[in-house]
Design a protein around this motif. Structure first.
Motif, PDB file in Angstrom:
ATOM      1  N   SER A   9      76.468  80.120  56.428  1.00  0.00           N
ATOM      2  CA  SER A   9      75.453  80.286  55.679  1.00  0.00           C
ATOM      3  C   SER A   9      74.307  79.670  56.583  1.00  0.00           C
ATOM      4  CB  SER A   9      75.344  80.215  54.215  1.00  0.00           C
ATOM      5  OG  SER A   9      74.115  80.385  53.802  1.00  0.00           O
ATOM      6  N   ALA A  10      74.693  78.308  56.628  1.00  0.00           N
ATOM      7  CA  ALA A  10      73.623  77.220  57.285  1.00  0.00           C
ATOM      8  C   ALA A  10      73.237  77.925  58.790  1.00  0.00           C
ATOM      9  CB  ALA A  10      73.981  75.742  57.308  1.00  0.00           C
ATOM     10  N   GLY A  11      74.322  78.304  59.604  1.00  0.00           N
ATOM     11  CA  GLY A  11      74.070  78.717  60.848  1.00  0.00           C
ATOM     12  C   GLY A  11      73.315  79.900  60.935  1.00  0.00           C
ATOM     13  N   GLU A  12      73.222  80.721  59.769  1.00  0.00           N
ATOM     14  CA  GLU A  12      72.345  82.017  59.762  1.00  0.00           C
ATOM     15  C   GLU A  12      71.065  81.999  59.204  1.00  0.00           C
ATOM     16  OE1 GLU A  12      73.087  85.128  61.109  1.00  0.00           O
ATOM     17  OE2 GLU A  12      75.152  84.454  61.729  1.00  0.00           O
ATOM     18  N   LEU A  13      70.727  80.754  58.665  1.00  0.00           N
ATOM     19  CA  LEU A  13      69.368  80.571  58.020  1.00  0.00           C
ATOM     20  C   LEU A  13      68.235  81.139  58.969  1.00  0.00           C
ATOM     21  CD1 LEU A  13      69.591  77.383  56.022  1.00  0.00           C
ATOM     22  CD2 LEU A  13      69.290  79.381  55.062  1.00  0.00           C
ATOM     23  N   GLU A  14      68.117  80.669  60.143  1.00  0.00           N
ATOM     24  CA  GLU A  14      66.903  81.143  60.846  1.00  0.00           C
ATOM     25  C   GLU A  14      67.246  82.340  61.591  1.00  0.00           C
ATOM     26  OE1 GLU A  14      64.519  79.022  61.519  1.00  0.00           O
ATOM     27  OE2 GLU A  14      65.006  77.511  60.150  1.00  0.00           O
ATOM     28  N   VAL A  15      68.280  82.690  61.614  1.00  0.00           N
ATOM     29  CA  VAL A  15      68.420  84.050  62.237  1.00  0.00           C
ATOM     30  C   VAL A  15      68.367  85.283  61.439  1.00  0.00           C
ATOM     31  CG1 VAL A  15      70.038  85.514  63.666  1.00  0.00           C
ATOM     32  CG2 VAL A  15      70.154  83.003  63.917  1.00  0.00           C
ATOM     33  N   ASP A  16      69.086  85.103  60.022  1.00  0.00           N
ATOM     34  CA  ASP A  16      69.165  86.304  59.223  1.00  0.00           C
ATOM     35  C   ASP A  16      69.204  85.670  57.763  1.00  0.00           C
ATOM     36  OD1 ASP A  16      69.703  88.549  57.454  1.00  0.00           O
ATOM     37  OD2 ASP A  16      71.168  89.504  58.984  1.00  0.00           O
ATOM     38  N   PRO A  17      68.140  85.111  57.101  1.00  0.00           N
ATOM     39  CA  PRO A  17      68.119  84.696  55.918  1.00  0.00           C
ATOM     40  C   PRO A  17      68.862  85.702  54.962  1.00  0.00           C
ATOM     41  CG  PRO A  17      65.897  84.592  56.691  1.00  0.00           C
ATOM     42  CD  PRO A  17      66.885  85.411  57.632  1.00  0.00           C
ATOM     43  N   GLY A  18      68.813  87.006  54.910  1.00  0.00           N
ATOM     44  CA  GLY A  18      69.446  87.743  54.096  1.00  0.00           C
ATOM     45  C   GLY A  18      70.978  87.567  54.044  1.00  0.00           C
ATOM     46  N   LEU A  19      71.541  87.523  55.339  1.00  0.00           N
ATOM     47  CA  LEU A  19      72.970  87.315  55.325  1.00  0.00           C
ATOM     48  C   LEU A  19      73.479  85.775  54.911  1.00  0.00           C
ATOM     49  CD1 LEU A  19      75.744  88.098  56.599  1.00  0.00           C
ATOM     50  CD2 LEU A  19      74.942  87.335  58.875  1.00  0.00           C
ATOM     51  N   ALA A  20      72.398  84.874  55.293  1.00  0.00           N
ATOM     52  CA  ALA A  20      72.731  83.501  54.854  1.00  0.00           C
ATOM     53  C   ALA A  20      72.694  83.427  53.323  1.00  0.00           C
ATOM     54  CB  ALA A  20      71.744  82.437  55.419  1.00  0.00           C
ATOM     55  N   LEU A  21      71.928  84.095  52.720  1.00  0.00           N
ATOM     56  CA  LEU A  21      72.017  84.131  51.242  1.00  0.00           C
ATOM     57  C   LEU A  21      73.215  84.777  50.707  1.00  0.00           C
ATOM     58  CD1 LEU A  21      70.763  83.531  48.481  1.00  0.00           C
ATOM     59  CD2 LEU A  21      69.234  85.687  48.576  1.00  0.00           C
ATOM     60  N   ARG A  22      73.748  85.902  51.153  1.00  0.00           N
ATOM     61  CA  ARG A  22      74.988  86.556  50.772  1.00  0.00           C
ATOM     62  C   ARG A  22      76.370  85.539  50.983  1.00  0.00           C
ATOM     63  NH1 ARG A  22      72.380  90.654  53.376  1.00  0.00           N
ATOM     64  NH2 ARG A  22      73.335  90.731  54.963  1.00  0.00           N
ATOM     65  N   LEU A  23      76.165  85.036  52.173  1.00  0.00           N
ATOM     66  CA  LEU A  23      77.247  84.027  52.660  1.00  0.00           C
ATOM     67  C   LEU A  23      77.414  82.764  51.465  1.00  0.00           C
ATOM     68  CD1 LEU A  23      77.080  83.991  56.499  1.00  0.00           C
ATOM     69  CD2 LEU A  23      78.908  84.789  55.151  1.00  0.00           C
ATOM     70  N   ALA A  24      76.234  82.288  51.257  1.00  0.00           N
ATOM     71  CA  ALA A  24      76.207  81.358  50.163  1.00  0.00           C
ATOM     72  C   ALA A  24      76.495  81.558  48.859  1.00  0.00           C
ATOM     73  CB  ALA A  24      74.702  80.359  50.087  1.00  0.00           C
ATOM     74  N   LEU A  25      76.275  82.710  48.264  1.00  0.00           N
ATOM     75  CA  LEU A  25      76.655  83.226  47.270  1.00  0.00           C
ATOM     76  C   LEU A  25      78.009  83.489  47.120  1.00  0.00           C
ATOM     77  CD1 LEU A  25      73.854  85.941  46.347  1.00  0.00           C
ATOM     78  CD2 LEU A  25      74.396  83.982  45.058  1.00  0.00           C
TER      79      LEU A  25
END
Length: 206
Positions: A9-25
Motif C-alpha cells: 500500500s505504501a508503495g502505491e501511494l504516489e502512483v495509484d492512491p485508490g489501489l493503495a487504499l484498497r490494499l490498506a483496507l
C-alpha cells in the motif's frame, strides 16, 4: 500477510492512491496490525475521489468552476456548453449555439455571467444557467482560445487565432480594443487583479 499488504500500500501511494487504499483496507481486514493502521491512515489521506462528467461526445475543450465552487461549466467540439451541479453531477443548463466547437469557458468573478469562446470567432455571454445568450464579439474564422474577466466582471479579454487579444465590455456596448504583439495564435490570456494589465501567451513562444 497484513504487514506485506501494508508495505505494498505504501508503495502505491504516489502512483495509484485508490489501489493503495484498497490494499490498506485488505491489510487491516486481514489483521489490524500497527503497520496496517498506519497504511490505512496514509492511504485515506492521499486518496482523492474523482468524478467523470460526459461533457462532450468528441473532445472536452473547456472547463471552469463557478466562484462558489458549486457549479462547473464545460464545452467541447460538438459546440455544446453545459453547466453541471458539482454535488449531484447533474446537468442544470445547456446551450447549443451553432458556432462550432466551444474552446473557452469562464465564469465572471461574481458568478452572475458566463463567457464562452467558439471556434468561429464568436464570444457569447450568458447567465449562470446558459440562458439569455448574447453575442458580444464576432471575428469571423478566428478561434477564441481563452478568456478572462476583470475582477469586477465589466470587461473580458479574449485570446484569438489572429495573433491578437480583444478586450471588450461584458455587454458588448463598446467597440473591442485590439492588442497586438504575437506572431501567431494567442493561446492564453489573463487580466491583473486591478484590471490595468493583460498578459497573453502565444504559439510563437512569447
Amino acid at each position: 500477510v497484513s504487514r506485506e499488504l501494508a508495505l505494498q500500500s505504501a508503495g502505491e501511494l504516489e502512483v495509484d492512491p485508490g489501489l493503495a487504499l484498497r490494499l490498506a483496507l485488505w491489510a487491516n481486514d486481514t489483521a489490524p496490525t500497527e503497520q496496517a493502521g498506519a497504511a490505512l491512515r496514509e492511504a485515506t489521506f492521499a486518496f482523492r475521489p474523482s468524478s467523470v462528467l460526459r461533457a462532450d461526445p468528441v473532445d472536452a475543450n473547456a472547463a471552469s468552476y463557478s466562484p462558489d465552487g458549486d457549479r462547473v461549466v464545460t464545452g467541447g467540439t460538438a459546440g455544446r456548453a453545459v453547466v453541471w451541479d458539482v454535488a449531484t453531477r447533474r446537468e442544470v443548463g445547456r446551450l447549443d449555439t451553432g458556432h462550432g466547437a466551444v474552446l473557452a469557458a469562464r465564469y465572471a468573478p461574481s458568478g452572475a455571467r458566463i463567457a464562452l469562446g467558439f471556434a468561429d470567432g464568436t464570444l457569447v455571454v450568458t447567465d449562470p444557467t446558459l440562458g439569455e445568450p448574447q453575442e458580444v464579439l464576432r471575428v469571423k474564422g478566428q478561434d477564441i482560445h481563452d478568456l478572462a474577466f476583470t475582477r469586477d466582471g465589466a470587461r473580458i479579454a479574449a485570446a484569438l487565432d489572429d495573433a491578437s487579444v480583444r478586450v471588450l465590455t461584458e455587454d458588448g456596448s463598446e467597440p473591442a480594443r485590439r492588442l497586438l504583439g504575437h506572431d501567431g495564435p494567442v493561446l492564453g490570456v489573463d487580466i491583473s487583479a486591478d484590471g490595468s494589465r493583460v498578459v497573453s501567451a502565444g504559439k510563437d513562444g512569447s
